[in-house]
Design a protein around this motif. Structure first.
Motif, PDB file in Angstrom:
ATOM      1  N   LYS A 432       0.718  -1.204  -0.016  1.00 41.12           N
ATOM      2  CA  LYS A 432       0.028  -0.020  -0.013  1.00 41.12           C
ATOM      3  C   LYS A 432       0.908   1.186  -0.053  1.00 41.12           C
ATOM      4  O   LYS A 432       0.608   2.027  -0.644  1.00 41.12           O
ATOM      5  CB  LYS A 432      -0.643   0.012   1.404  1.00 41.12           C
ATOM      6  CG  LYS A 432      -1.901   1.074   1.252  1.00 41.12           C
ATOM      7  CD  LYS A 432      -2.913   0.994   2.553  1.00 41.12           C
ATOM      8  CE  LYS A 432      -3.833   2.263   2.563  1.00 41.12           C
ATOM      9  NZ  LYS A 432      -4.799   2.058   3.541  1.00 41.12           N
ATOM     10  N   GLN A 433       1.858   1.035   0.785  1.00 38.28           N
ATOM     11  CA  GLN A 433       2.857   2.434   1.035  1.00 38.28           C
ATOM     12  C   GLN A 433       3.739   2.561  -0.637  1.00 38.28           C
ATOM     13  O   GLN A 433       3.629   3.643  -1.137  1.00 38.28           O
ATOM     14  CB  GLN A 433       4.016   1.929   2.016  1.00 38.28           C
ATOM     15  CG  GLN A 433       3.383   2.341   3.227  1.00 38.28           C
ATOM     16  CD  GLN A 433       4.622   2.064   4.199  1.00 38.28           C
ATOM     17  OE1 GLN A 433       5.502   1.598   3.925  1.00 38.28           O
ATOM     18  NE2 GLN A 433       4.167   2.036   5.432  1.00 38.28           N
ATOM     19  N   ARG A 434       3.770   1.486  -1.242  1.00 40.84           N
ATOM     20  CA  ARG A 434       4.572   1.394  -2.665  1.00 40.84           C
ATOM     21  C   ARG A 434       3.555   2.038  -3.593  1.00 40.84           C
ATOM     22  O   ARG A 434       3.982   2.862  -4.241  1.00 40.84           O
ATOM     23  CB  ARG A 434       4.860   0.149  -2.957  1.00 40.84           C
ATOM     24  CG  ARG A 434       5.462   0.127  -4.270  1.00 40.84           C
ATOM     25  CD  ARG A 434       5.768  -1.360  -4.772  1.00 40.84           C
ATOM     26  NE  ARG A 434       4.270  -1.902  -4.802  1.00 40.84           N
ATOM     27  CZ  ARG A 434       3.878  -2.983  -5.220  1.00 40.84           C
ATOM     28  NH1 ARG A 434       4.896  -3.941  -5.081  1.00 40.84           N
ATOM     29  NH2 ARG A 434       2.765  -3.279  -5.120  1.00 40.84           N
ATOM     30  N   GLU A 436       0.897   4.231  -3.139  1.00 40.98           N
ATOM     31  CA  GLU A 436       0.650   5.586  -2.710  1.00 40.98           C
ATOM     32  C   GLU A 436       1.901   6.205  -3.135  1.00 40.98           C
ATOM     33  O   GLU A 436       1.740   7.381  -3.649  1.00 40.98           O
ATOM     34  CB  GLU A 436       0.501   5.797  -1.097  1.00 40.98           C
ATOM     35  CG  GLU A 436      -0.701   5.147  -0.640  1.00 40.98           C
ATOM     36  CD  GLU A 436      -0.871   5.201   0.933  1.00 40.98           C
ATOM     37  OE1 GLU A 436      -0.118   5.510   1.472  1.00 40.98           O
ATOM     38  OE2 GLU A 436      -2.026   5.014   1.321  1.00 40.98           O
TER      39      GLU A 436
END
Length: 463
Positions: A432-434, A436
């Protein structure tokens, strides 16, 4: 050493003779290091084989054998009021103890190893090493006067149905030594419970207790001891001292609490183990020495032992909180038992022995590190509840360990599931961080060590 090795190899039988070669192989691998060990360009280098691992456990039990042998004789002579000092009649007590222990030890190994040899020869492989430890443990958890015939039946039951039926060493789901004890407990309960079985050589005639006849020991040893000016057996038949009780501290505590225990035994006697009980389960310091030895050598996993100690104290403190503050003559025995201080609970009974030598069995315990903490905790927590709340049997480790042996795979299953969920959650968060980061627009800077990555052209393209 090479000369000895070459001498032993001369006696190696033909491989077609399965029983003979199985017997030879058992003794050969006991005497010599295995020819192949992990050495060279591998990440694990170990010269330890299963036999030597088992020998470490057997070595940790030797002090308990020495003490238990002496204590059998000491308890017998204290009961009849002779040689009551710890060192009085020392040799006499050791000989008396050996007369009781050796037959138990021999029957255990003849029956257990006989079955192991039979199955090994039938399957055409080497004798499995697991019974080295089981054979050393079984005599220590039995009362000194256990009938040998029933002991043999119990061992056959434990080895055949508890081990070989599942495939042999490394495949059993229950601790073999405890299966032998539980068979005796349920099939012949009067030989392993009550107040009369823990002191050897005492029989009840009418309403009185007397020392049984010493039989052949009287004739075989008395002339030697008398010639050396030492104490002798005599002919037996002496009445026991007034107020004699063969009850263990736990048996008394279940009815009268700690006040009843103090009326019979001192804390020093309980701590050092000079009390009635199973042959090898009474001495706290010697058990702790064995515990430290097994943990230092990493034969026993400290997680099971420390988890067990935590579970024991949690259960004991909970019971202390439930017990009434004021204990009187009319207070039920269960509340008096619950009120005993945790350290005194720890000294009494066989918890330290069970958590050190039984619960840490690598085959029947949990496998995962987290599972070992849970496994040890639940053994102690459940076992202490059984000890205190079960009026018919004031001890609980045999039942709690066998119960947790049964549920050990389930504990590991949920630990694996929890680990998988945690890793999946962590992977999802990283993804998810990637995502975003990729979809973010404008000037951004991502720090990866000393490198700066800036957007070029379309958003999401980096250099």
């Amino acid at each position: 050493m090479k000369a000895l090795h070459d001498f032993v190899k001369k006696f190696e039988p033909d491989h077609n003779n399965k029983l003979a070669h199985t017997t030879y192989d058992a003794f050969y691998t006991f005497l010599f290091q295995p020819p192949t060990v992990t050495k060279g360009g591998v990440h694990i280098k170990d010269g330890m084989d299963l036999k030597r691992l088992m020998v470490h456990v057997v070595l940790a039990l030797q002090l308990l054998y020495v003490f238990g042998t002496w204590n059998i004789g000491h308890q017998h002579f204290v009961a009849i009021g002779e040689h009551t000092g710890l060192l009085e009649g020392f040799l006499l007590k050791v000989v008396y103890g050996l007369i009781q222990v050796l037959p138990i030890f021999v029957v255990t190994h003849v029956v257990g190893l006989g079955i192991e040899f039979f199955y090994a020869a039938r399957k055409g492989h080497s004798v499995e090493e697991g019974f080295l430890v089981s054979g050393a443990l079984i005599p220590l958890i039995m009362p000194p006067d256990i009938p040998l015939v029933w002991l043999a039946v119990a061992i056959a039951f434990a080895v055949v149905l508890g081990k070989e039926a599942f495939g042999g060493t490394g495949m059993n789901i229950w601790n073999v030594a405890l299966l032998a004890r539980v068979f005796i407990f349920f099939a012949y309960p009067t030989t392993i419970s009550g107040d009369e079985v823990w002191i050897s050589g005492i029989e009840k005639v009418g309403t009185e207790y007397f020392a049984a006849s010493y039989g052949w020991a009287h004739h075989a040893f008395d002339w030697i001891f008398s010639g050396l000016g030492l104490a002798t057996f005599g002919e037996g038949g002496q009445a026991v001292v007034d107020g004699f009780t063969g009850a263990t501290p736990l048996g008394i505590a279940a009815k009268e609490g700690w006040a009843g225990v103090e009326a019979v035994y001192t804390e020093g006697q309980i701590f050092w183990g000079t009390i009635p009980g199973s042959i090898g389960e009474t001495s706290v310091p010697l058990i702790v020495i064995g515990m430290i030895f097994l943990m230092v050598t990493r034969i026993a996993d400290y997680r099971v032992i420390v988890g067990g100690l935590i579970g024991f104290f949690v259960a004991a403190l909970m019971m202390n909180a439930i017990a009434p503050a004021d204990l009187g003559p009319d207070t039920p025995g269960v509340f008096k038992f619950m009120a005993i201080h945790p350290l005194r609970q720890l000294m009494m009974g066989s918890f330290l022995f069970a958590i050190t030598f039984m619960a840490t069995d690598p085959v029947s315990s949990a496998d995962t590190p987290t599972g070992k903490w849970i496994y040890g905790f639940l053994i102690a927590f459940i076992g202490l509840i059984i000890r205190v709340m079960n009026p018919a049997y004031p001890e609980g480790w045999m039942l709690s360990i066998l119960l947790m042996n049964t549920f050990a795979p389930l504990i590991d299953h949920y630990v694996y599931q929890a680990n998988a969920k945690r890793r999946a959650k962590r992977t999802s968060a990283m993804a998810k961080q990637r995502d975003e980061l990729i979809t973010r627009r404008g000037d951004i800077k991502v720090f990866n060590g000393d490198s700066d990555y800036r957007p070029v052209g379309n958003a999401g393209t980096y250099q």
